[in-house]
Design an enzyme around this catalytic site. Structure first.
Site, PDB file in Angstrom:
ATOM      1  N   SER A 122       5.652  -2.449  12.412  1.00  0.00           N
ATOM      2  CA  SER A 122       5.611  -3.399  11.292  1.00  0.00           C
ATOM      3  C   SER A 122       6.800  -3.199  10.362  1.00  0.00           C
ATOM      4  O   SER A 122       7.483  -4.146   9.973  1.00  0.00           O
ATOM      5  CB  SER A 122       4.333  -3.199  10.477  1.00  0.00           C
ATOM      6  OG  SER A 122       3.209  -3.365  11.284  1.00  0.00           O
TER       7      SER A 122
ATOM      8  N   SER B  16       1.699  -0.296  -5.516  1.00  0.00           N
ATOM      9  CA  SER B  16       0.797  -0.569  -4.394  1.00  0.00           C
ATOM     10  C   SER B  16       0.275  -1.996  -4.554  1.00  0.00           C
ATOM     11  O   SER B  16       0.260  -2.545  -5.654  1.00  0.00           O
ATOM     12  CB  SER B  16      -0.370   0.414  -4.376  1.00  0.00           C
ATOM     13  OG  SER B  16      -1.095   0.230  -3.186  1.00  0.00           O
TER      14      SER B  16
ATOM     15  N   ASP C 200       3.374  -7.554   0.124  1.00  0.00           N
ATOM     16  CA  ASP C 200       2.236  -7.475   1.043  1.00  0.00           C
ATOM     17  C   ASP C 200       1.066  -8.182   0.369  1.00  0.00           C
ATOM     18  O   ASP C 200       0.429  -7.628  -0.528  1.00  0.00           O
ATOM     19  CB  ASP C 200       1.892  -6.009   1.329  1.00  0.00           C
ATOM     20  CG  ASP C 200       0.752  -5.856   2.348  1.00  0.00           C
ATOM     21  OD1 ASP C 200       0.062  -6.860   2.644  1.00  0.00           O
ATOM     22  OD2 ASP C 200       0.559  -4.733   2.850  1.00  0.00           O
TER      23      ASP C 200
ATOM     24  N   ASP D  20      -0.092  -4.289  14.670  1.00  0.00           N
ATOM     25  CA  ASP D  20      -0.678  -3.737  13.441  1.00  0.00           C
ATOM     26  C   ASP D  20      -2.065  -4.360  13.206  1.00  0.00           C
ATOM     27  O   ASP D  20      -3.088  -3.653  13.110  1.00  0.00           O
ATOM     28  CB  ASP D  20       0.327  -4.021  12.323  1.00  0.00           C
ATOM     29  CG  ASP D  20      -0.153  -3.895  10.888  1.00  0.00           C
ATOM     30  OD1 ASP D  20      -1.324  -4.170  10.610  1.00  0.00           O
ATOM     31  OD2 ASP D  20       0.688  -3.561  10.029  1.00  0.00           O
ATOM     32  N   ASN D  21      -2.117  -5.694  13.151  1.00  0.00           N
ATOM     33  CA  ASN D  21      -3.385  -6.352  12.838  1.00  0.00           C
ATOM     34  C   ASN D  21      -4.437  -6.026  13.902  1.00  0.00           C
ATOM     35  O   ASN D  21      -5.616  -5.883  13.587  1.00  0.00           O
ATOM     36  CB  ASN D  21      -3.190  -7.872  12.752  1.00  0.00           C
ATOM     37  CG  ASN D  21      -2.115  -8.269  11.745  1.00  0.00           C
ATOM     38  OD1 ASN D  21      -1.215  -7.486  11.450  1.00  0.00           O
ATOM     39  ND2 ASN D  21      -2.192  -9.478  11.227  1.00  0.00           N
TER      40      ASN D  21
ATOM     41  N   CYS E 287      -6.052  -2.030  13.359  1.00  0.00           N
ATOM     42  CA  CYS E 287      -7.463  -2.105  12.931  1.00  0.00           C
ATOM     43  C   CYS E 287      -8.388  -1.455  13.953  1.00  0.00           C
ATOM     44  O   CYS E 287      -9.446  -0.937  13.602  1.00  0.00           O
ATOM     45  CB  CYS E 287      -7.866  -3.564  12.697  1.00  0.00           C
ATOM     46  SG  CYS E 287      -7.044  -4.283  11.256  1.00  0.00           S
TER      47      CYS E 287
ATOM     48  N   HIS F 125      -7.416  -9.118   3.471  1.00  0.00           N
ATOM     49  CA  HIS F 125      -6.543  -8.661   2.380  1.00  0.00           C
ATOM     50  C   HIS F 125      -7.218  -8.615   1.012  1.00  0.00           C
ATOM     51  O   HIS F 125      -7.027  -7.676   0.256  1.00  0.00           O
ATOM     52  CB  HIS F 125      -5.274  -9.497   2.313  1.00  0.00           C
ATOM     53  CG  HIS F 125      -4.246  -8.904   1.401  1.00  0.00           C
ATOM     54  ND1 HIS F 125      -3.448  -7.848   1.798  1.00  0.00           N
ATOM     55  CD2 HIS F 125      -3.933  -9.162   0.121  1.00  0.00           C
ATOM     56  CE1 HIS F 125      -2.666  -7.505   0.787  1.00  0.00           C
ATOM     57  NE2 HIS F 125      -2.932  -8.282  -0.238  1.00  0.00           N
TER      58      HIS F 125
ATOM     59  N   LYS G 180       4.486  -7.268  14.930  1.00  0.00           N
ATOM     60  CA  LYS G 180       3.668  -6.967  13.758  1.00  0.00           C
ATOM     61  C   LYS G 180       2.234  -7.420  14.029  1.00  0.00           C
ATOM     62  O   LYS G 180       1.353  -6.622  14.293  1.00  0.00           O
ATOM     63  CB  LYS G 180       4.262  -7.600  12.496  1.00  0.00           C
ATOM     64  CG  LYS G 180       3.755  -6.956  11.203  1.00  0.00           C
ATOM     65  CD  LYS G 180       2.357  -7.409  10.873  1.00  0.00           C
ATOM     66  CE  LYS G 180       1.806  -6.827   9.587  1.00  0.00           C
ATOM     67  NZ  LYS G 180       0.445  -7.317   9.322  1.00  0.00           N
TER      68      LYS G 180
ATOM     69  N   SER H 180      -5.713   1.668  -2.276  1.00  0.00           N
ATOM     70  CA  SER H 180      -5.060   2.067  -1.017  1.00  0.00           C
ATOM     71  C   SER H 180      -4.035   3.183  -1.163  1.00  0.00           C
ATOM     72  O   SER H 180      -3.547   3.704  -0.155  1.00  0.00           O
ATOM     73  CB  SER H 180      -4.389   0.846  -0.385  1.00  0.00           C
ATOM     74  OG  SER H 180      -3.383   0.342  -1.245  1.00  0.00           O
TER      75      SER H 180
ATOM     76  N   ASN I 242       4.829 -10.886   9.183  1.00  0.00           N
ATOM     77  CA  ASN I 242       3.535 -10.825   9.865  1.00  0.00           C
ATOM     78  C   ASN I 242       3.599 -11.448  11.248  1.00  0.00           C
ATOM     79  O   ASN I 242       3.013 -10.941  12.192  1.00  0.00           O
ATOM     80  CB  ASN I 242       2.463 -11.541   9.032  1.00  0.00           C
ATOM     81  CG  ASN I 242       1.087 -11.457   9.673  1.00  0.00           C
ATOM     82  OD1 ASN I 242       0.514 -10.376   9.768  1.00  0.00           O
ATOM     83  ND2 ASN I 242       0.566 -12.578  10.158  1.00  0.00           N
TER      84      ASN I 242
ATOM     85  N   HIS J 207       0.821  -1.216   0.000  1.00  0.00           N
ATOM     86  CA  HIS J 207       0.000   0.000   0.000  1.00  0.00           C
ATOM     87  C   HIS J 207       0.859   1.273   0.000  1.00  0.00           C
ATOM     88  O   HIS J 207       1.593   1.522   0.953  1.00  0.00           O
ATOM     89  CB  HIS J 207      -0.897   0.023   1.241  1.00  0.00           C
ATOM     90  CG  HIS J 207      -1.647  -1.258   1.449  1.00  0.00           C
ATOM     91  ND1 HIS J 207      -2.702  -1.621   0.640  1.00  0.00           N
ATOM     92  CD2 HIS J 207      -1.494  -2.261   2.346  1.00  0.00           C
ATOM     93  CE1 HIS J 207      -3.170  -2.798   1.056  1.00  0.00           C
ATOM     94  NE2 HIS J 207      -2.460  -3.206   2.083  1.00  0.00           N
TER      95      HIS J 207
ATOM     96  N   HIS K 241      -3.699   2.236   8.825  1.00  0.00           N
ATOM     97  CA  HIS K 241      -3.307   2.379  10.234  1.00  0.00           C
ATOM     98  C   HIS K 241      -2.459   3.631  10.442  1.00  0.00           C
ATOM     99  O   HIS K 241      -1.747   4.070   9.543  1.00  0.00           O
ATOM    100  CB  HIS K 241      -2.455   1.188  10.671  1.00  0.00           C
ATOM    101  CG  HIS K 241      -3.111  -0.148  10.545  1.00  0.00           C
ATOM    102  ND1 HIS K 241      -4.457  -0.325  10.385  1.00  0.00           N
ATOM    103  CD2 HIS K 241      -2.575  -1.387  10.589  1.00  0.00           C
ATOM    104  CE1 HIS K 241      -4.716  -1.623  10.328  1.00  0.00           C
ATOM    105  NE2 HIS K 241      -3.592  -2.287  10.439  1.00  0.00           N
TER     106      HIS K 241
ATOM    107  N   GLN L 244      10.135  -5.141   8.776  1.00  0.00           N
ATOM    108  CA  GLN L 244      10.393  -5.290   7.333  1.00  0.00           C
ATOM    109  C   GLN L 244      11.843  -4.953   6.986  1.00  0.00           C
ATOM    110  O   GLN L 244      12.505  -5.677   6.239  1.00  0.00           O
ATOM    111  CB  GLN L 244       9.464  -4.381   6.508  1.00  0.00           C
ATOM    112  CG  GLN L 244       8.081  -4.923   6.248  1.00  0.00           C
ATOM    113  CD  GLN L 244       8.082  -6.058   5.226  1.00  0.00           C
ATOM    114  OE1 GLN L 244       9.116  -6.501   4.736  1.00  0.00           O
ATOM    115  NE2 GLN L 244       6.887  -6.538   4.921  1.00  0.00           N
TER     116      GLN L 244
ATOM    117  N   GLU M 275       4.553  -9.130   4.377  1.00  0.00           N
ATOM    118  CA  GLU M 275       3.921  -8.293   5.396  1.00  0.00           C
ATOM    119  C   GLU M 275       2.709  -8.925   6.077  1.00  0.00           C
ATOM    120  O   GLU M 275       2.500  -8.736   7.261  1.00  0.00           O
ATOM    121  CB  GLU M 275       3.484  -6.983   4.705  1.00  0.00           C
ATOM    122  CG  GLU M 275       2.679  -6.006   5.545  1.00  0.00           C
ATOM    123  CD  GLU M 275       3.531  -5.155   6.481  1.00  0.00           C
ATOM    124  OE1 GLU M 275       4.760  -5.297   6.474  1.00  0.00           O
ATOM    125  OE2 GLU M 275       2.938  -4.356   7.229  1.00  0.00           O
TER     126      GLU M 275
END
Ligand code: NAI
Length: 462
Positions: free
Chosen positions: A391, A76, A128, A222-223, A227, A333, A218, A81, A213, A53, A383, A395, A188
């Site tokens: 995250s 992307s 990703d 992040d998840n 969210c 996703h 991460k 996104s 992930n 993204h 996010h 990476q 990711e």
């Protein structure tokens, strides 16, 4: 020199740069890596294809990779996104980027192709959802005369095949050469790592991959917390609907489901959960959510969100039963969690970008967000920077590890060691004023660790 980017409007670069400057103040992990490795340039020689993204946060990631010596080209991983000002700032800074919010699927795969076109060829992938990896591996299969289906997101199959055929016609042998030059992939997201493990199982993964992930810093941040902030943001920007008092159904109670349910509850919605895994169902119940069958609530709920990474979760028969003006969206996703294709023959009224009203045969209408693509990035800006810093620090560490030490790995999927996971967390403490206690050596001995960590055994689940 011919322009080596596709963005909506390069004049948006100044705005993008201002937001990038702000994001940097919220991304301490990435900035610490620039300070630590900026002189050593551990990514010198790496030619990284990024398929992720194209947001402001990703722009800070890209500039970190460049600061560490890498050459980068970017696309992307989703048609909705991109933040056009972020893409413009990156293009204006001299890094080739191919991303426009609202690009077509044909453009999506063409832009991904363009992101591979380093003069000397790509040698690393930062992925990703796995599209960049898929592209190279499917193309190499096609060159070997093998069948290249099934493609996981089957509705894109024809587009992908066409793009592969085009590249094969233009540059015979390109896919095989590119595949053989790739030293490694860092992935990711949950859906992308599921694909990598499937490739590993089939013996079709030709290079080492790092599953970013499943770094704790991460997926458990992040998840979940990502969210928690961005789900409701997406629904609000799309619909301005009052959420307090509404009944919302979250399909799936994994990491994204937990964050999404918390997001809706925080907004005052009455949240119900559907699950197929007894452990996650029990977690949802004990977190105080009613766990239901979708069939039983489909005609009474106001908001539906899929978070499963699975397909056909909300189906046409469900949408036909929904209340008039029910809101339907996905934060997983791919868009196949909702059977959007089956709505194509219905009457669509576009309300604004990424918001459509669709009339069912019985006359009830639904509001569909981002055509079923992840709504937090399609309808809002994804996010916040702080959580993406965690995250993306993973990476960058994964890219450094693969670029420097790929020879130490046989093809397969790996996770970063726990001491790096703890390092990523540590880099984010000061920014939010966290004071970390220190173990005495006696205490460390007593629980069987060292005062510097790692603090938990591998099997610990957080
Ligand atoms: P997860 O595996 O932790 O959670 C998915 C949950 O859905 C599991 O608990 C599973 O049992 C449940 N599930 C599967 N099929 C179901 C069905 N038919 N009905 C009800 N529940 C079902 O995965 P995670 O990490 O939560 O990721 C979910 C999706 O979100 C993935 O596609 C991932 O790539 C994506 N993702 C999206 C983000 C975003 O910003 N939009 C951020 C992170 C991940």
């Amino acid at each position: 020199m011919a322009k080596d980017y596709v963005v909506k409007d390069i004049a948006l670069a100044d705005f993008g740069r201002k937001e990038l400057d702000i994001a940097e103040t919220e991304m301490p992990g990435l900035m610490a890596l620039r300070a630590e490795y900026g002189d050593a340039k551990p990514l010198a020689g790496a030619r990284i294809v990024g398929s992720l993204h194209m947001t402001i946060q990703t722009a800070v990631l890209i500039e970190t990779l460049v600061a560490l010596g890498a050459d980068v080209r970017w696309a992307s991983c989703n048609i909705f996104s991109t933040q056009d000002h972020a893409a413009a700032a990156i293009a204006a800074g001299g890094t080739p980027v191919f991303a426009v919010k609202g690009q077509t699927l044909e453009e999506h795969w063409d832009y991904l192709d363009k992101s591979f076109l380093f003069p000397e060829g790509a040698n690393m992938i930062l992925d990703d959802g796995g599209d960049a990896t898929l592209y190279v591996l499917l193309g190499a299969r096609a060159e070997a005369g093998e069948e290249i289906i099934p493609v996981p997101q089957s509705e894109e199959e024809e587009v992908i095949k066409k793009q592969i055929a085009k590249r094969m016609a233009e540059s015979p042998g390109w896919f095989t050469k590119t595949r053989d030059a790739i030293r490694g992939v860092s992935e990711e997201t949950t859906t992308g790592v599921n694909r990598l493990y499937a490739l590993q199982k089939e013996g079709r993964l030709p290079f080492p991959a790092i599953n970013v992930n499943d770094s704790v810093t991460k997926s458990k941040f992040d998840n979940k917390y990502g969210c928690k902030e961005s789900l409701v943001d997406g629904i609000r920007r799309a619909t301005d609907t009052m959420m307090a008092g509404k009944v919302a159904v979250v399909c799936g109670y994994g990491d994204v489901g937990k964050g999404s349910a918390a997001s809706l509850r925080g907004a005052g919605a009455r949240v119900k959960i559907t699950e197929i895994d007894p452990i996650c169902a029990l977690q949802a119940a004990m977190d105080g959510f009613e766990v239901v069958l979708l069939e039983d609530v489909v005609s009474t709920a106001d908001i539906f969100v899929t978070t499963t990474g699975n397909k056909d979760v909300i189906r046409i028969e469900h949408m036909r039963e929904m209340k008039d003006m029910a809101i339907v969206g996905n934060i997983g996703h791919f868009d196949n969690e909702i059977q959007v294709a089956s709505l194509k023959n219905h009457k669509w009224t576009n309300i604004k970008d990424q918001v459509d009203m669709i009339e069912m045969p019985a006359g009830n209408r639904i509001i569909l967000l981002s055509e079923g693509r992840l709504l937090n990035l399609g309808n809002a800006t994804g996010h916040p920077s702080f959580v993406m810093s965690a995250s993306f620090t993973n990476q960058v560490l994964a890219q450094i590890e693969l670029w420097k030490n790929a020879e130490d790995y046989t093809p397969g999927v790996y996770i970063l060691p726990k001491h790096l996971d703890e390092k990523v967390a540590r880099l984010h403490l000061e920014r939010i004023g966290v004071k970390l206690s220190t173990l005495s050596s006696e205490q460390a001995d007593y629980i069987g660790v060292t005062p510097e960590g790692p603090f938990k055994p591998e099997h610990y689940r957080y």
